[in-house]
Design a protein around this motif. Structure first.
Motif, short mmCIF file in Angstrom:
data_model
loop_
_atom_site.label_atom_id
_atom_site.label_comp_id
_atom_site.label_asym_id
_atom_site.label_seq_id
_atom_site.Cartn_x
_atom_site.Cartn_y
_atom_site.Cartn_z
N THR A 27 0.83 -1.20 0.00
CA THR A 27 0.00 0.00 0.00
C THR A 27 0.86 1.25 0.00
N ILE A 28 1.95 1.21 0.76
CA ILE A 28 2.83 2.37 0.86
C ILE A 28 3.67 2.54 -0.41
N GLY A 30 3.34 0.99 -3.42
CA GLY A 30 2.70 0.67 -4.69
C GLY A 30 2.17 1.86 -5.47
N HIS A 31 2.76 3.00 -5.30
CA HIS A 31 2.30 4.21 -6.00
C HIS A 31 3.46 4.82 -6.78
N ALA A 32 3.14 5.49 -7.87
CA ALA A 32 4.16 6.02 -8.76
C ALA A 32 4.87 7.25 -8.19
N THR A 33 4.17 8.06 -7.46
CA THR A 33 4.79 9.32 -7.03
C THR A 33 5.27 9.25 -5.58
N HIS A 34 6.27 10.04 -5.33
CA HIS A 34 6.79 10.14 -3.96
C HIS A 34 5.71 10.68 -3.01
N GLN A 35 4.93 11.63 -3.50
CA GLN A 35 3.89 12.23 -2.67
C GLN A 35 2.85 11.18 -2.27
N GLN A 38 4.38 8.89 0.31
CA GLN A 38 4.47 9.60 1.59
C GLN A 38 3.10 9.67 2.25
N ARG A 39 2.07 9.98 1.48
CA ARG A 39 0.71 10.09 2.04
C ARG A 39 0.27 8.75 2.64
N PHE A 40 0.48 7.66 1.90
CA PHE A 40 0.07 6.35 2.41
C PHE A 40 0.94 5.92 3.59
N MET A 42 2.18 7.92 5.83
CA MET A 42 1.70 8.68 7.00
C MET A 42 0.37 8.14 7.50
N GLN A 43 -0.37 7.47 6.65
CA GLN A 43 -1.66 6.90 7.06
C GLN A 43 -1.50 5.55 7.76
N ALA A 44 -0.32 4.95 7.65
CA ALA A 44 -0.09 3.67 8.33
C ALA A 44 -0.13 3.88 9.84
N SER A 45 -0.73 2.93 10.52
CA SER A 45 -0.82 3.04 11.98
C SER A 45 0.50 2.63 12.63
N THR A 46 0.64 2.95 13.87
CA THR A 46 1.81 2.54 14.63
C THR A 46 1.91 1.02 14.66
N VAL A 47 0.78 0.35 14.80
CA VAL A 47 0.76 -1.12 14.80
C VAL A 47 1.24 -1.64 13.45
N ASP A 48 0.82 -1.00 12.34
CA ASP A 48 1.28 -1.40 11.02
C ASP A 48 2.80 -1.29 10.92
N VAL A 49 3.34 -0.20 11.41
CA VAL A 49 4.79 0.03 11.35
C VAL A 49 5.52 -1.00 12.20
#
Length: 123
Positions: A27-28, A30-35, A38-40, A42-49
């Protein structure tokens, strides 16, 4: 009776176990742009990290085991066929193969034959 700290640890462990670290990473990244990445991120939870970090550390351990397995196999190949040293190194290599395989299975690898490509048919 459990202490509050033990209860928190148990709940956190359950939350971490419920995360698919590969899916979070996809999810983090799998996107073409750096932005977008970065957005995805920042949306990841602490548990995800935490789950991704734990998964990465387990993969590093398996990579180390795999390296040691190959080193042992290389040492075995240097020994004369039929020698006691070669037999011992073969035994060690087989043990390491079993440990690497079990470690990968524990992470979920090798369980879904439907996702593994079939070998080409021999003509």
């Amino acid at each position: 009776m459990s202490t509050a700290a033990e209860l928190v640890e148990t709940r956190l462990a359950a939350q971490i176990a419920a995360v698919d670290p590969g899916a979070v990473a996809e999810t983090i990244t799998g996107h073409a742009t750096h932005q977008a990445k970065q957005r995805f991120a920042m949306q990841a939870s602490t548990v995800d990290v935490i789950a991704m970090a734990a998964y990465l550390l387990r993969l590093q351990d398996i990579a180390d085991l795999t390296f040691e397995m190959f080193k042992t196999a290389d040492l075995m190949d240097e020994q004369p066929r039929g020698s006691a040293a070669r037999s011992e190194l073969l035994r060690e290599t087989r043990e390491k193969i079993a440990v690497v395989g079990a470690s990968l299975e524990a992470l979920g690898f090798g369980r879904s034959p439907a996702t593994v490509p079939s070998p080409p048919e021999k003509v």
